[in-house]
Design a protein around this motif. Structure first.
Motif, PDB file in Angstrom:
ATOM      1  N   UNK A 284      30.304  43.355  45.278  1.00  0.00           N
ATOM      2  CA  UNK A 284      28.863  43.364  45.544  1.00  0.00           C
ATOM      3  C   UNK A 284      28.361  44.794  45.735  1.00  0.00           C
ATOM      4  N   UNK A 285      29.159  45.610  46.409  1.00  0.00           N
ATOM      5  CA  UNK A 285      28.784  47.001  46.626  1.00  0.00           C
ATOM      6  C   UNK A 285      28.644  47.742  45.301  1.00  0.00           C
ATOM      7  N   UNK A 286      29.538  47.464  44.349  1.00  0.00           N
ATOM      8  CA  UNK A 286      29.452  48.090  43.032  1.00  0.00           C
ATOM      9  C   UNK A 286      28.175  47.670  42.316  1.00  0.00           C
ATOM     10  N   UNK A 287      27.867  46.371  42.322  1.00  0.00           N
ATOM     11  CA  UNK A 287      26.653  45.887  41.662  1.00  0.00           C
ATOM     12  C   UNK A 287      25.425  46.530  42.294  1.00  0.00           C
ATOM     13  N   UNK A 288      25.402  46.593  43.608  1.00  0.00           N
ATOM     14  CA  UNK A 288      24.281  47.197  44.326  1.00  0.00           C
ATOM     15  C   UNK A 288      24.094  48.664  43.931  1.00  0.00           C
ATOM     16  N   UNK A 289      25.205  49.391  43.826  1.00  0.00           N
ATOM     17  CA  UNK A 289      25.156  50.813  43.469  1.00  0.00           C
ATOM     18  C   UNK A 289      24.693  50.998  42.028  1.00  0.00           C
ATOM     19  N   UNK A 290      25.118  50.114  41.146  1.00  0.00           N
ATOM     20  CA  UNK A 290      24.634  50.171  39.757  1.00  0.00           C
ATOM     21  C   UNK A 290      23.123  50.033  39.713  1.00  0.00           C
ATOM     22  N   UNK A 291      22.597  49.096  40.473  1.00  0.00           N
ATOM     23  CA  UNK A 291      21.157  48.887  40.484  1.00  0.00           C
ATOM     24  C   UNK A 291      20.412  50.097  41.030  1.00  0.00           C
ATOM     25  N   UNK A 292      21.017  50.801  41.986  1.00  0.00           N
ATOM     26  CA  UNK A 292      20.415  52.050  42.486  1.00  0.00           C
ATOM     27  C   UNK A 292      20.276  53.077  41.366  1.00  0.00           C
ATOM     28  N   UNK A 293      21.220  53.054  40.424  1.00  0.00           N
ATOM     29  CA  UNK A 293      21.198  54.003  39.312  1.00  0.00           C
ATOM     30  C   UNK A 293      20.398  53.475  38.120  1.00  0.00           C
ATOM     31  N   UNK A 294      19.785  52.307  38.268  1.00  0.00           N
ATOM     32  CA  UNK A 294      19.025  51.741  37.168  1.00  0.00           C
ATOM     33  C   UNK A 294      19.890  51.143  36.078  1.00  0.00           C
ATOM     34  N   UNK A 295      21.113  50.760  36.433  1.00  0.00           N
ATOM     35  CA  UNK A 295      22.063  50.205  35.469  1.00  0.00           C
ATOM     36  C   UNK A 295      22.281  48.723  35.765  1.00  0.00           C
ATOM     37  N   UNK A 296      22.101  47.886  34.756  1.00  0.00           N
ATOM     38  CA  UNK A 296      22.372  46.454  34.894  1.00  0.00           C
ATOM     39  C   UNK A 296      23.881  46.215  34.829  1.00  0.00           C
ATOM     40  N   UNK A 297      24.311  45.050  35.331  1.00  0.00           N
ATOM     41  CA  UNK A 297      25.739  44.715  35.334  1.00  0.00           C
ATOM     42  C   UNK A 297      25.932  43.327  34.729  1.00  0.00           C
ATOM     43  N   UNK A 298      26.737  43.279  33.680  1.00  0.00           N
ATOM     44  CA  UNK A 298      27.063  42.031  32.987  1.00  0.00           C
ATOM     45  C   UNK A 298      28.529  41.718  33.259  1.00  0.00           C
ATOM     46  N   UNK A 299      28.816  40.483  33.597  1.00  0.00           N
ATOM     47  CA  UNK A 299      30.190  40.077  33.888  1.00  0.00           C
ATOM     48  C   UNK A 299      30.726  39.195  32.770  1.00  0.00           C
ATOM     49  N   UNK A 300      31.906  39.524  32.307  1.00  0.00           N
ATOM     50  CA  UNK A 300      32.612  38.730  31.309  1.00  0.00           C
ATOM     51  C   UNK A 300      33.269  37.542  32.030  1.00  0.00           C
ATOM     52  N   UNK A 301      32.946  36.326  31.611  1.00  0.00           N
ATOM     53  CA  UNK A 301      33.514  35.130  32.237  1.00  0.00           C
ATOM     54  C   UNK A 301      34.209  34.277  31.187  1.00  0.00           C
ATOM     55  N   UNK A 302      35.193  33.494  31.638  1.00  0.00           N
ATOM     56  CA  UNK A 302      36.036  32.720  30.730  1.00  0.00           C
ATOM     57  C   UNK A 302      35.906  31.242  31.067  1.00  0.00           C
ATOM     58  N   UNK A 303      35.254  30.487  30.179  1.00  0.00           N
ATOM     59  CA  UNK A 303      35.061  29.060  30.380  1.00  0.00           C
ATOM     60  C   UNK A 303      35.712  28.238  29.264  1.00  0.00           C
ATOM     61  N   UNK A 304      36.628  28.859  28.519  1.00  0.00           N
ATOM     62  CA  UNK A 304      37.262  28.129  27.414  1.00  0.00           C
ATOM     63  C   UNK A 304      38.704  27.735  27.697  1.00  0.00           C
ATOM     64  N   UNK A 305      39.328  28.337  28.720  1.00  0.00           N
ATOM     65  CA  UNK A 305      40.709  27.997  29.062  1.00  0.00           C
ATOM     66  C   UNK A 305      41.017  28.578  30.438  1.00  0.00           C
ATOM     67  N   UNK A 306      42.178  28.260  30.939  1.00  0.00           N
ATOM     68  CA  UNK A 306      42.696  28.868  32.168  1.00  0.00           C
ATOM     69  C   UNK A 306      44.025  29.542  31.856  1.00  0.00           C
ATOM     70  N   UNK A 307      44.377  30.527  32.665  1.00  0.00           N
ATOM     71  CA  UNK A 307      45.633  31.227  32.458  1.00  0.00           C
ATOM     72  C   UNK A 307      46.837  30.329  32.686  1.00  0.00           C
ATOM     73  N   UNK A 308      48.018  30.761  32.220  1.00  0.00           N
ATOM     74  CA  UNK A 308      49.214  29.913  32.291  1.00  0.00           C
ATOM     75  C   UNK A 308      49.930  29.918  33.634  1.00  0.00           C
ATOM     76  N   UNK A 309      49.633  30.878  34.511  1.00  0.00           N
ATOM     77  CA  UNK A 309      50.315  30.934  35.802  1.00  0.00           C
ATOM     78  C   UNK A 309      49.313  30.785  36.948  1.00  0.00           C
ATOM     79  N   UNK A 310      49.588  29.860  37.853  1.00  0.00           N
ATOM     80  CA  UNK A 310      48.715  29.653  39.007  1.00  0.00           C
ATOM     81  C   UNK A 310      47.541  28.738  38.726  1.00  0.00           C
ATOM     82  N   UNK A 311      47.584  28.038  37.604  1.00  0.00           N
ATOM     83  CA  UNK A 311      46.503  27.111  37.265  1.00  0.00           C
ATOM     84  C   UNK A 311      46.791  25.754  37.912  1.00  0.00           C
ATOM     85  N   UNK A 312      46.165  25.517  39.058  1.00  0.00           N
ATOM     86  CA  UNK A 312      46.383  24.270  39.798  1.00  0.00           C
ATOM     87  C   UNK A 312      45.311  23.212  39.523  1.00  0.00           C
ATOM     88  N   UNK A 313      44.343  23.518  38.653  1.00  0.00           N
ATOM     89  CA  UNK A 313      43.253  22.562  38.420  1.00  0.00           C
ATOM     90  C   UNK A 313      43.738  21.183  37.982  1.00  0.00           C
TER      91      UNK A 313
END
Length: 556
Positions: A178-207
């Motif tokens: 959150x601190x990073x996003x806030x600091x980006x906005x202070x500099x007039x820079x937007x922040x886009x996050x890459x998200x993965x909704x097509x699969x889950x990783x092979x280790x630690x996937x308890x879903x």
């Protein structure tokens, strides 16, 4: 829209726990003492427990037996297999007046938190923001940060979608993100996050232990497909829609880049992706700021950008790889694999005319017709690049363009990308002519899995004859060699490329502001390996496709 909160949430002196477990008879939360959760409709279980504070570690226990992390955990301080931690959501934001960046002004800088700096943390990214602002960058796009196994990963093996990666934080990863996003906005820079909704990783996937999050009627290149259109899919959708809501509302992200949507298989009348873009746009209206949804799709399908009201998926922008493939194949002379479709200067010309190359014609590589034409007015909504994490890291050895061609061709690549009329994206280090690789790396704790990944990488490149030993994805050395050499910022080469990128980015912004690439009377041709574009009484452009590099733009 259902806004039922999942996971653990602080409410006054209480913490509310809620989890979806439709196949369970009994669910307890361990604090470490056991507290029984009460069943609710649709397979949910919940409890409001007093005296619990932020920082409390916990796990759930299913049917009195298996102890599992929270599938909607906000923080996994001990990794994917460890306990979840209660997180207090309030943060001292200073971006109340932030409205975001208009779509047509986005110049995107893609980075990987773990390799972007020596520290590999959210907070360390802040040290580069003033420099990126001066370069002309208006948005950073962060590769996936959801908790993955170990400390080294591209991020696409995440298994806790709501929890920022613990190793990216010095003390408290959620707070520091959150601190990073806030600091980006202070500099007039937007922040886009890459998200993965097509699969889950092979280790630690308890879903799968919690419920029918996956279905076997579809397959993805990475394993089982998520259940967006089968039985119980409403609650699976709710899980991921709450993830969209979290990143936008709680973390103030300005947009999401959804990974490989062509691998999100969904035949329902209202696709999950349309529901996700509608939610994001509703939140943008509620929050009174720009929120952009960007799709990665290899389909060259304009329905991705079509509004949901018109039956489309409602994305604001999408990745379009044709320009990259044309640039790469023509500058490196590589013609294997998918590059075989893009050899020849005339292919570059075609992309400059139409925004994409494949618009329904036959693809020799795919052995079928591919794509449909986009409207000229949507040109600025196509995200283009000369380099990105995929096109570098999915080579056998992860070579950047800077190690494959000379400086003159590297300059030409930058100009072709930034002056093409699309939404330009540059990859971290590109602005200094970086030559270090960006290889594929993982840090799985399972030895058999590490071996499977290593062997899988070798099979993946069967269509190419790339030479050299493939770096071991599990070796820490592979990760360390993938870091940009920021000491080069002060070198002659680094200064030269930084000045070039700054100039090209400024020109890119002006051309997009004038909307010259959207005009039907635009003339584009190639004469003696010089790409020329002209719009009468408005502008002229020329970019040399052979050494020595030149790029000239004039306005009338």
């Amino acid at each position: 829209m259902d806004t039922k909160r999942i996971g653990a949430h602080v409410s006054g002196n209480n913490v509310e726990f809620r989890v979806w477990a439709p196949q369970a008879e009994k669910v307890e939360v361990l604090l470490p003492e056991a507290h029984l959760l009460s069943p609710e409709e649709k397979g949910y279980f919940s409890a409001r427990i007093p005296g619990i504070k932020a920082g409390q570690l916990y796990k759930f226990r299913l049917n009195g037996k298996e102890e599992l992390p929270d599938p909607a955990s906000r923080f996994q301080p001990e990794g994917v297999h460890g306990p979840s931690q209660v997180v207090d959501e309030p943060f001292s934001w200073s971006d109340q007046s932030w409205k975001g960046v208009p779509l047509e002004e986005l110049v995107i800088y893609e980075l990987h938190v773990g390799t972007f700096t020596a520290e590999g943390t959210f907070l360390a990214v802040k040290n580069h923001l003033a420099r990126l602002k001066d370069l002309g960058i208006t948005a950073i796009e962060i590769m996936p940060v959801s908790q993955f196994p170990g400390k080294r990963n591209w991020g696409y093996d995440g298994v806790s979608p709501f929890a920022p990666q613990n190793s990216y934080g010095q003390k408290n990863a959620p707070e520091e993100l959150k601190s990073l996003v806030n600091e980006c906005h202070k500099h007039g820079i937007a922040v886009i996050l890459d998200v993965v909704y097509n699969h889950m990783g092979p280790e630690g996937n308890y879903l799968p232990k919690w419920g029918p999050y996956f279905q076997d009627k579809y397959k993805t290149p990475w394993g089982e497909a998520l259940n967006f259109d089968g039985e119980h899919s409403d609650e699976v959708r709710h899980y991921f829609l709450q993830n969209v809501r979290q990143w936008i509302e709680e973390y103030h992200f300005d947009g999401l880049r959804l990974d490989a949507i062509h691998a999100i298989l969904d035949t329902s009348a209202r696709p999950f992706l349309a529901e996700a873009t509608d939610l994001a746009h509703d939140l943008a209206e509620k929050l009174d700021r720009h929120v952009w949804m960007i799709a990665e799709s290899d389909g060259n399908d304009p329905r991705v950008l079509q509004s949901t009201r018109e039956g489309g998926l409602g994305f604001d922008a999408q990745w379009a790889d044709d320009l990259h493939h044309c640039i790469h194949s023509n500058l490196t002379k590589e013609n294997e694999g998918y590059y075989s479709d893009y050899v020849g200067e005339e292919k570059i010309l075609d992309v400059f005319k139409h925004g994409t190359y494949f618009r329904g014609q036959y693809s020799d590589f795919r052995k079928r017709r591919h794509g449909r034409p986009y409207s000229l007015k949507d040109r600025h909504r196509l995200v283009v690049c000369a380099q990105n994490h995929d096109q570098i890291g999915n080579r056998a050895r992860g070579e950047r363009l800077g190690s494959l061609v000379d400086e003159e061709k590297l300059k030409a690549a930058a100009a072709l990308n930034l002056l093409s009329g699309g939404m330009p994206l540059i990859f971290m280090g590109e602005e200094i002519g970086e030559s270090n690789p960006f290889a594929y790396f993982v840090d799985h704790t399972d030895k058999e899995l590490r071996t499977a990944v290593r062997e899988g990488r070798k099979k993946e490149f069967a269509a190419f004859t790339w030479k050299g030993e493939i770096p071991d994805p599990g070796a820490e050395e592979t990760f360390n060699k993938s870091k940009p050499q920021w000491s080069e910022l002060n070198s002659e080469r680094g200064k030269k490329f930084t000045a070039l990128y700054k100039s090209l980015i400024n020109t890119s912004k002006e051309l997009r502001r004038r909307k010259v690439w959207n005009h039907p009377d635009l003339e584009v041709k190639i004469v003696n390996s010089v790409l020329q574009a002209q719009l009468k009484n408005q502008f002229k452009l020329s970019i040399s496709l052979q050494s020595p590099y030149t790029a000239e733009v004039s306005y009338e």
